[in-house]
Design a protein around this motif. Structure first.
Motif, PDB file in Angstrom:
ATOM      1  N   GLN A 139       0.817  -1.214   0.000  1.00 53.81           N
ATOM      2  CA  GLN A 139       0.000   0.000   0.000  1.00 53.81           C
ATOM      3  C   GLN A 139       0.852   1.266   0.000  1.00 53.81           C
ATOM      4  OE1 GLN A 139      -3.478  -0.126  -0.462  1.00 53.81           O
ATOM      5  NE2 GLN A 139      -2.647  -2.126  -0.959  1.00 53.81           N
ATOM      6  N   GLN A 141       0.723   4.190  -2.917  1.00 56.52           N
ATOM      7  CA  GLN A 141       0.554   5.613  -2.618  1.00 56.52           C
ATOM      8  C   GLN A 141       1.693   6.444  -3.224  1.00 56.52           C
ATOM      9  OE1 GLN A 141      -1.977   7.325  -1.224  1.00 56.52           O
ATOM     10  NE2 GLN A 141      -0.793   9.178  -1.668  1.00 56.52           N
ATOM     11  N   GLU A 177       0.160  -8.332   3.375  1.00 55.85           N
ATOM     12  CA  GLU A 177      -0.636  -7.182   3.807  1.00 55.85           C
ATOM     13  C   GLU A 177      -2.126  -7.497   3.940  1.00 55.85           C
ATOM     14  OE1 GLU A 177       1.266  -2.877   2.844  1.00 55.85           O
ATOM     15  OE2 GLU A 177      -0.069  -3.716   1.351  1.00 55.85           O
ATOM     16  N   LEU A 234      -9.935  -2.684  -0.683  1.00 53.15           N
ATOM     17  CA  LEU A 234      -8.575  -2.753  -1.204  1.00 53.15           C
ATOM     18  C   LEU A 234      -8.566  -2.596  -2.724  1.00 53.15           C
ATOM     19  CD1 LEU A 234      -5.509  -3.472  -0.567  1.00 53.15           C
ATOM     20  CD2 LEU A 234      -6.152  -5.821  -1.155  1.00 53.15           C
ATOM     21  N   GLY A 239      -7.300   0.770  -4.701  1.00 52.54           N
ATOM     22  CA  GLY A 239      -6.147   0.559  -5.580  1.00 52.54           C
ATOM     23  C   GLY A 239      -6.438   0.950  -7.011  1.00 52.54           C
TER      24      GLY A 239
END
Length: 260
Positions: free
Chosen positions: A30, A34, A70, A82, A86
């Protein structure tokens, strides 16, 4: 610009974003997603960036998938969140950038790695590259656009087989399928990317942005690609690039596009 998981370089109109997690074979977590979002946004907003490369560090992997540790314990709701976040933050974001994005695949492109490569506007690969969507072998499916973009690129039947078998294909087969545009040696991969970028940068960045929007519209549910093309075609007539391009043609000289 300081990143922990990627590097960001700009030279002669090209911004190169490199995923740099070699111990994890550049797997996406993650934090990396980002950082990639921030890097792509910065490149998109930079008037000096005419082409964006996305690649992986080292010679083994472009991106060898997502960081499974994760999300191994996620609930249904967390899993859906998620995928949604994403797609919005990175994969759809990249696909709809107005600056051309070339995926320079330098090794394994698996799972989320292949999904990132497919979100780019097109792909080139080194001859050692291997690609696949192995998610069903983990009891899940591609969640970052893979079930949609792979059939668009290689056809429904081939996509069904690749996803159902969780198999990998090599660069030569990816070229045959139309998943990548070019294959070359590892040593010549970046040189080829720069050569293609050089051809792109000779043209109007404004017109290229309109072409990207028009092509994407043809694959969007509820969008009429032909109508988008008509609208974007008309918009081009109001640009400085159009005036320069047509003037240069009539005056039998090379255009010097202002990018406006």
């Amino acid at each position: 610009m300081n990143f922990e998981n990627i590097t960001y370089e700009h030279d002669s109109g090209i911004t190169t974003i490199t995923i740099d997690r070699p111990k994890k074979l550049n797997a996406l977590n993650q934090d990396t997603i980002q950082e990639l979002h921030q890097a792509f946004k910065t490149a998109e907003d930079d008037v000096d960036t005419k082409v964006i490369f996305i690649t992986g560090s080292g010679e083994k992997a472009f991106v060898a998938g997502a960081d499974i540790s994760e999300f191994a314990d996620y609930s249904v709701a967390q899993g859906q969140q998620l995928a949604a976040k994403g797609q919005a933050k990175l994969f759809d974001f990249v696909a709809h950038l107005s600056t051309p994005v070339i995926a320079v695949i330098n090794g394994f492109a698996l799972g989320g790695g292949l999904e990132l490569a497919m979100a780019a506007h097109f792909r080139i690969a080194s001859d050692n590259a291997k690609m696949g969507l192995p998610e069903v072998s983990l009891g899940v499916i591609p969640g970052y656009g893979g079930t949609q973009r792979l059939p668009q690129l290689v056809g429904k039947g081939r996509a069904m087989e690749l996803i159902m078998t969780a198999g990998m294909i090599d660069a030569a087969q990816a070229l045959e399928y139309g998943l990548v545009n070019h294959v070359t040696s590892q040593e010549e991969l970046m040189e080829l990317a720069e050569k293609i970028a050089g051809k792109i940068m000779k043209n109007s960045s404004v017109a290229i942005a309109s072409a990207i929007a028009s092509i994407n519209a043809g694959f969007e549910e509820g969008e009429n690609g032909f109508e988008t093309e008509i609208t974007e075609f008309g918009k081009c007539f109001g640009t400085a690039d159009f005036k320069e391009g047509t003037s240069a043609f009539l005056e039998k000289r090379k255009p010097n596009f202002p990018g406006q």
